[in-house]
Structures are given as C-alpha cells and as structure tokens.
Scaffold this active site. Structure first.
Site, PDB file in Angstrom:
ATOM      1  N   PHE A  54     -27.533 -45.698  41.464  1.00  0.00           N
ATOM      2  CA  PHE A  54     -26.214 -45.134  41.554  1.00  0.00           C
ATOM      3  C   PHE A  54     -26.226 -43.727  41.920  1.00  0.00           C
ATOM      4  CE2 PHE A  54     -26.427 -48.256  37.899  1.00  0.00           C
ATOM      5  CZ  PHE A  54     -25.238 -48.965  37.791  1.00  0.00           C
ATOM      6  N   ASP A  55     -25.226 -43.215  42.637  1.00  0.00           N
ATOM      7  CA  ASP A  55     -24.575 -41.992  43.122  1.00  0.00           C
ATOM      8  C   ASP A  55     -24.184 -41.535  41.495  1.00  0.00           C
ATOM      9  OD1 ASP A  55     -24.204 -39.637  44.451  1.00  0.00           O
ATOM     10  OD2 ASP A  55     -22.085 -40.298  44.252  1.00  0.00           O
ATOM     11  N   LYS A  56     -24.345 -40.295  41.803  1.00  0.00           N
ATOM     12  CA  LYS A  56     -23.644 -39.601  40.494  1.00  0.00           C
ATOM     13  C   LYS A  56     -22.297 -38.977  40.633  1.00  0.00           C
ATOM     14  CE  LYS A  56     -24.370 -35.153  39.454  1.00  0.00           C
ATOM     15  NZ  LYS A  56     -22.984 -34.837  38.991  1.00  0.00           N
TER      16      LYS A  56
END
Length: 660
Positions: free
Chosen positions: A351-353
């Site tokens: 996941f990107d944050k």
C-alpha cells in the site's frame, strides 16, 4: 473390399439397432407384417420407412440443425482452423452416411441448442456490462441565456449548467454550483450509501481545476439524485464522462485474455488435430479387430463427439466475462482476464500511505499544554495565528478549532512567516511563536526546556509532526499532527487476512517513524519509509520477483510503482484520468472498503475457472475411452453438451457474487 460389400454392410447396420427408428415404430411394423406377402420381392416395410421416410426427415433435421454450424465450420476451415464445429459436422455427417440419421440429427440438434444456451448465458454477462451504458439519461435540462432547455446529453458542452431535480439521474460529470442533496453513486463507485453534495465556494476556480474539486462537490453521470435539487456545471463531454470511459474499458477487457484462456486456446489448437487423427485411426479398427466397417466408422464418429473440447473452450471466457461484469456493478473496473485472474492468486499486497491508507490531510491528534493554560486555550491561540497561513499543518489546526470550539474571539496581528521554521504574530500585545524546534534555537548554546524537548522526542517517535507554541517568554504547549489512517483501513486489513492475503506492507516516501506508526495502527506486517519514487519502483520489483505483489495507490504519483507490480490497483479512480489509464484494476470510489470485494471476487473467479477446467477435461477423459469401448453417439452427445452447460452455469454464479 468391393462397393457391393460395403453397401451390404451399411444395409445390415441400417436394419439393426442404429436404424434411427424408435421402439414404438418397430412394434408398429410387427403389427403390419401381415402385408409382407403382398409386397414385391425384396420390399421390407421396416427398411423402406426408416431409411426413406425417416431418413429424409432426419436429413432435413441435419440440414436445419447444422446450417449455422456448417457455415461457421467452413469459414474456419477456409482460415485453416480445424475447431470444434468441424468435429461436430464430421461426426453428424458420418452418422448420416452410416444410416444413423436420428443420431446425427440429435447430435446437431443438441449442439445447436447448447450453442444457443451458451450464447444466452454469455449474453446475460454482457448485458450486465451494457446496462452500464444505459445509466445516463438521454437528455438533460440546461440553463442557457437565462432559459431552460431540454437537450440531448450529446449536445452538452463544458461549462453548461444542468438542472437535476429529485430522484433524477445525473446526465453529466461536473460539480455542484447550487443546491444540496444526497446522491446515490453506487452505479459508478459502488458506494453503499448516498453521498452528501454541496456547492463549491468558487465556481470559476473549480472550473479551472476540475480534477482537484473535492468529492463533496463532484458528481458523475449515471448517479441518482436524492430528494434535493441540484444545479451542476458540466466539466466533461458525454463521450468523456467517467461512465462512458468505464463502459469502453470494460468492453475492451473482454478481448484481453487471461493466462488460463491463452493456455486453453493453444491447447485446443493442438488437441483438435490430435482428435481428428484419433478418429481416423479408430475408423480403421476393423482391420485389426473382427467387426464390420460400419461399426468402426460409427465408433470413430462417437470419438469425435466425445473428444470435442466445447466445455474447455467456454470454461475460462465465461468466468472472466461474468467476473468483470460483477466487478463493474460493484464499482471496480478490471481491465481484462489477466489482472482478474492474477489478483486471485496473489497473497501479498503493498500500500501507498498518503491518500491510500490515510485520508491524505494532516489532523491535530495530540495537544499537550504546559503550565496553567488548558488544551482548548492552547489550540485557540494557535489557530488565531495559523489562520493567516495556507500551510497544510496550519489549516489542520484551524479545522480542529472549528470542530472543537466552533469559533474563537482571539485575533492575531502582525503575522509573519519564518521560512522553513514556523510563524509568529501578536495576540493581545504578546508575541506568539509556533514552529519547529529550530525556530527557538538561535545557536548551538540554546536548548529547549527539558519537558518540552522530552515531549517533542516522544511524539516524534510515534510518527507525529510536532509544533511548539511559545507565548511571550513562556513555552505553553506542543501540538502533534499526523496524516491519520482512514476509518476503514483497519477493518479492510482484517478482511484481507480472512480471505487469504498473508503479507501486507506499506511503501511510503514519509519518514520511517511515521510509516511505522501508521503500519502499527492499521495492522500491517511491515513498513518501508524514506522512499523516493525510484526507490518505490525498485522495492516493488524486488517483491514481484518473490511470488508477485499487488500495489495499491492513488494512481498519480504511484503510477510507476503500480506499473511494475504484478497487479496495479488505483483507488479513487472516478473522475481521475491518470488512475483509469495506469491501473490494471481501479477502485472507483475513494474508499478502501471495495478492495476486499475485488480480491474476493478475483479469488472466486480463479476458483471457478479451475472447477470448469476439471469438469471439461474430466468429461473428455471419461468419454474418449467410453466411446472407444462402445458408448454410442447419443449418450456421448448428452454428456458432452451437458458438461458445456454445467460449465457456463457455474461461471454465471459470479454474477451473483457477494462479499462474505
């Protein structure tokens, strides 16, 4: 063998069990056998009726039942393709040549019925897709030059103001300029509850940056207005709306084959010629075993039917089409069979944050006052100063005051921004400074008070961005801010684990401490922070080399990483051109909650594809030896077409998929 001998063999078989006459007809002939003495020599009522009358009738059945199959078969032969239709025509023709007209007609009848039912079933899946294009209304009420006109949606231009009354479908993408209402966006984004919409503050500024308009102002063609009335400024032509692009991309997805489908197509191209050779070999078995030529040829025709991989040919495309249609109905755009099938096989997700696991905006999460000042007074002082700044952290403090206190009477004057360090202003004649530790350290000899320094260190270790507040000569508090996780993030991670995702991680450009804090809060296994865009690509490449990984991002700055992942997933894709173009799978809503649905549907699709392959190959594996040892064409046809229908019906179950 002479022609007369072959003819004698054919007549013998015709008069035997394969004449095509029913038991009832044969009993009727026994009853009229008394007329035999009065007929010319060599005339047999049974032979005449079955071979001439019924033969011509079943010949008509062969022609009409096989007309389209014959056309399709010859068209493929012309292109040097020997496929399933060719096998069916040869088998039916061979049966007729042997005098088994009924079985030949039965074969083509069931084959045609099977094709019709397959097409009907596949049409159901396609209709689920084509229904998307019918969501938008055909016309719209437009205000032009002070008048209200009803125009076709195709004639709308960018900048038009369309009027949408209660319970009407929205005709175009745009933003609200007047009115307030709840809009059901489920047809586009899959969101389960209506979303409140309100007007933008500045329509001119919104029109210049339409892609950056916030979700509470933005609307999409095909969504359904609630009880209020809205006026919407059009930002996209009818052919360029999110709905139109989704329909186009889903239709294109039909032509993109999954790995299994590519394999079965290659298998079929090899298998069909092998079947033809097997049938030819079987047709000459009378040279080896003691049986009539007609029996060997009949067995060869049965082998052709048994080995035709109809169910195999339809097994994967029917499942893929049904899966893509169901996903589109749930607000998930899947661009073809490959990403649909691959996502179902992966057990790792990155996941990107910012904007993916988190809301993408900092929030005030911790307030620590010092001395006699209270928490509310601390944030009121801070907001009075920060209201003059457009920095994201400053705006977060202002929003916090609005939520907690409503309004504040404090007014700051003489505001100054100290680049890279903080801000200052005067409140009631006292100087107030807000900023990083460096704002208060003039040289190496300076130091923060021990309690302030300790609190700053402790907050920073938990991923907070800290802001120190000093009024006059006294430090009055420390504020902790961070980009907070989405409300649904923790539940999404738990659901993903429950459906078999075993490794989940974060890939972020933020510092490692912040990444670790967010990962711990939402329940990820690990976090990689301090990554530049190139570093993200390299990290994804490493993960992809070890079993594959899906990358979830916002589709803009994460595009390179998503492109290098096994499957790239963009969220919040509704209205975002970049997200729709770069991702293999697009979650139309700006909501992580649809991710478990997408993963679960992909896993179900992969499972049904495997089931279909076992069914189709299993039936072929049983029928081939069965026909070699005497199973007739009729039973082989029933089992063959039955397996095809079972495969299609099994695939259609995906249209009713529900997340567990």
């Amino acid at each position: 063998m002479s022609t007369a001998s072959i003819r004698k063999i054919r007549i013998t078989r015709t008069e035997g069990k394969s004449t095509g006459c029913s038991v009832a007809v044969q009993k009727w002939f026994l009853q009229v056998s008394a007329v035999q003495p009065f007929l010319p020599d060599g005339w047999d009522p049974k032979s005449i009726f079955c071979r001439r009358v019924l033969g011509s009738g079943f010949g008509g059945g062969l022609f009409f039942g096989g007309y389209y199959t014959i056309l399709e078969a010859f068209e493929k032969i012309r292109r040097r393709k020997f496929e399933i239709d060719f096998l069916m025509i040869v088998a039916a023709g061979g049966a007729a040549w042997l005098g088994a007209w009924a079985e030949g007609a039965f074969l083509l009848f069931l084959f045609s019925i099977g094709h019709a039912l397959e097409n009907y079933a596949m049409a159901r899946a396609r209709n689920a897709i084509s229904a998307l294009s019918e969501l938008a209304p055909e016309d719209a009420v437009v205000r032009r030059d002070g008048e209200e006109l009803r125009l076709p949606v195709a004639e709308l231009v960018i900048g038009d103001i369309v009027i949408i009354r209660s319970n009407e479908r929205l005709p175009a993408d745009g933003f609200v300029v007047k009115g307030a209402s709840s809009v059901n966006q489920a047809p586009i984004t899959g969101e389960s509850v209506p979303v409140d919409k309100r007007p933008v503050d500045n329509a001119v500024a919104a029109a210049k940056a339409a892609d950056k308009v916030k979700s509470e102002h933005r609307v999409f063609a095909g969504s359904i207005n609630g009880s209020g009335s809205l006026e919407v400024q059009v930002t996209r032509l009818a052919s360029e709306t999110t709905l139109a692009r989704v329909v186009e991309m889903v239709n294109d997805a039909e032509t993109r084959q999954s790995p299994t489908q590519s394999f079965t197509n290659k298998f079929e191209r090899i298998f069909v010629p092998v079947v033809i050779l097997l049938a030819i070999t079987t047709g000459f078995s009378w040279l080896v075993i003691d049986e009539p030529v007609s029996d060997s040829i009949y067995r060869a025709m049965a082998v052709l039917v048994a080995a035709s991989p109809c169910a195999l040919a339809i097994a994967t495309p029917s499942a893929v089409l049904s899966g893509i249609a169901r996903a589109a109905r749930g607000g998930v755009l899947i661009k073809g069979g490959a990403p649909l099938e691959m996502l179902g096989k992966l057990d790792s997700i990155a996941f990107d944050k910012t904007g993916t696991l988190t809301i993408g905006e900092p929030e005030l999460v911790e307030t620590v006052p010092f001395g006699e000042i209270g928490a509310d007074e601390l944030i009121a002082i801070s907001a009075a100063v920060e209201v003059h700044s457009d920095h994201p952290l400053a705006q977060a403090i202002v929003r916090a005051v609005e939520k907690r206190l409503g309004t504040s009477d404090l007014i700051a004057t003489d505001f100054q921004s100290i680049t890279g360090k903080g801000v200052s202003a005067k409140i009631n004649g006292e100087h107030v400074f807000i900023g990083k530790a460096g704002l208060f350290l003039k040289d190496d000899q300076d130091a923060l008070p021990e309690d302030v320094a300790q609190k700053v260190t402790e907050m920073s270790s938990r991923g907070r961005s800290t802001m120190i507040v000093r009024r006059g000569g006294e430090f009055v508090g420390v504020l902790g801010l961070m980009d907070t996780p989405r409300a649904a993030a923790s539940d999404v991670i738990k659901k993903l684990r429950s459906i078999g995702i075993t490794r989940m991680m974060m890939i972020s450009g933020d510092n490692q401490k912040v990444a670790d804090a967010i990962a711990l809060e939402v329940g990820l296994d690990e976090a990689f922070g301090d990554l530049m865009p190139d570093d993200k690509v390299e990290k994804i490449a490493q993960l992809s080399d070890h079993g594959g990984v899906a990358m979830v991002g916002d589709g803009v700055n994460d595009a390179p990483a998503m492109a290098n992942a096994t499957v790239g997933i963009a969220m919040g894709a509704a209205g975002s051109d970049v997200a729709l173009e770069t991702a293999d799978i697009a979650l139309m809503a700006d909501d992580l909650a649809t991710l478990p649905f997408a993963v679960g549907l992909s896993r179900s699709t992969s499972g049904i594809i495997r089931q279909n392959l076992w069914i189709s190959l299993g039936v072929v594996a049983v029928l081939i030896p069965a026909t070699l040892f005497g199973l007739g064409i009729g039973p082989a046809v029933v089992m063959h077409e039955g397996s095809t229908l079972v495969v299609v019906i099994n695939a259609l179950r995906l249209l009713g998929y529900k997340e567990s």
